[in-house]
Design an enzyme around this catalytic site. Structure first.
Site, short mmCIF file in Angstrom:
data_model
loop_
_atom_site.label_atom_id
_atom_site.label_comp_id
_atom_site.label_asym_id
_atom_site.label_seq_id
_atom_site.Cartn_x
_atom_site.Cartn_y
_atom_site.Cartn_z
N HIS A 107 -10.40 31.86 -26.47
CA HIS A 107 -11.00 30.57 -26.11
C HIS A 107 -11.74 30.73 -24.80
CE1 HIS A 107 -10.36 27.15 -23.24
NE2 HIS A 107 -11.00 26.50 -24.20
N GLY A 259 -14.54 8.87 -26.97
CA GLY A 259 -15.31 8.57 -28.16
C GLY A 259 -16.18 9.71 -28.63
#
Length: 306
Positions: A107, A259
């Site tokens: 990662h 969001g």
């Protein structure tokens, strides 16, 4: 800070392009699918995902640049004075899940964040790092990985690598398991004390070091033969990746609370995984060696720095 934001964005999109082009060539069996998206609250990005390759079972390299009128709770938990401030966040994040259990998962993330009120910057910082998650332990790989991390940090001071190596060990730690996610690497956040230019230079040093740290390990391990035992252990250990990302990872929490696009946020999860109740490795097996010697903080660079 408009000029500075543009420079960071240009670097990040270039980094995404360089990494995807290189990894696509190294994989040799599949290509990245590019998926541009827009965020209803402001901003957007592009997710690039490769599946079913010769090297990678799945890999994702995402760029995002999102903005909003108010910071989510995950971003103000330690900075309550920024509650209600407008924000912009941009970054590149990647996770590679190789098919061969002897090739580690990895990662990397580099990001820039700015909070503004009344059109003026109130706070900004850089963050990121990279870490390595092997399923089968090779000390040579861990040493080379950390040697590359130390080399990237060296121009910024002798204490930088130990500080961010320790932070990585503490951050990528599954408290409920009592184990690290892998052998660590670098993790930094809230970096602004060096000023913009020096902090941005460090972000670039970390981002630019990633491929040189990871690809030599890939080439050493990708052709090693493996069987069903190794595959099943890989799938079992991938479960720890799922646990960390869904329970502890601040980037995942920020993305969901702000969001962001769910598919892009969760593309870091492995394509296949298994969970098994109360499993323990056989004594003195390679799997037991991983638990005993690799899933804890260690000084991987015993030799003095060059």
């Amino acid at each position: 800070m408009q000029a500075e934001k543009t420079r960071v964005r240009d670097y990040l999109t270039s980094l995404q392009q360089r990494i995807t082009a290189t990894v696509e060539s190294v994989d040799g069996g599949a290509r990245f699918r590019a998926d541009a998206w827009q965020r209803p609250g402001g901003g957007g990005g592009e997710s690039r995902v490769l599946r079913g390759g010769a090297l990678l079972e799945q890999g994702g390299v995402g760029f995002s640049h999102v903005m909003g009128a108010g910071l989510p709770a995950s971003a103000t938990q330690q900075r309550p004075e920024l509650a209600g401030a407008a924000f912009e966040a941009m970054g590149v994040s990647l996770v590679f899940h190789p098919a061969n259990p002897y090739v580690p998962t990895t990662h990397m993330n580099v990001r820039f964040f700015i909070a503004e009120r009344d059109g003026e910057a109130r706070a900004w910082w850089f963050g990121g790092g990279f870490d390595l998650t092997p399923y089968y332990p090779f000390e040579e790989d861990a040493r080379d990985w950390h040697r590359a991390a130390r080399t990237a940090c060296a121009p910024f001071g002798a204490g930088v690598y130990p500080k961010y190596k320790d932070w990585c060990d503490r951050y990528f730690y599954l408290k409920h398991r009592g184990e690290t996610r892998g052998v660590g690497g670098l993790f930094f956040d809230d970096l602004n004390e060096w000023g913009f230019e020096r902090s941005f230079e460090f972000l670039r040093a970390v981002g630019d070091a990633f491929l040189g740290a990871y690809l030599p390990i890939v080439e050493r391990r990708r052709a090693l033969p493996y069987g069903e035992r190794e595959r099943q252990f890989q799938l079992y250990r991938r479960g720890r990746y799922v646990e960390f990302n869904l329970v502890y990872d601040r980037g995942t929490t920020f993305g969901l609370q702000s969001g962001g696009r769910t598919e892009s946020i969760l593309m870091s999860l492995p394509p296949l995984v298994r969970f098994e109740y109360d499993w323990h490795p056989e004594p003195d097996s390679p799997e037991a060696l991983l638990y005993r010697d690799f899933l804890r903080p260690r000084d991987w660079l015993d030799a003095p720095a060059p």
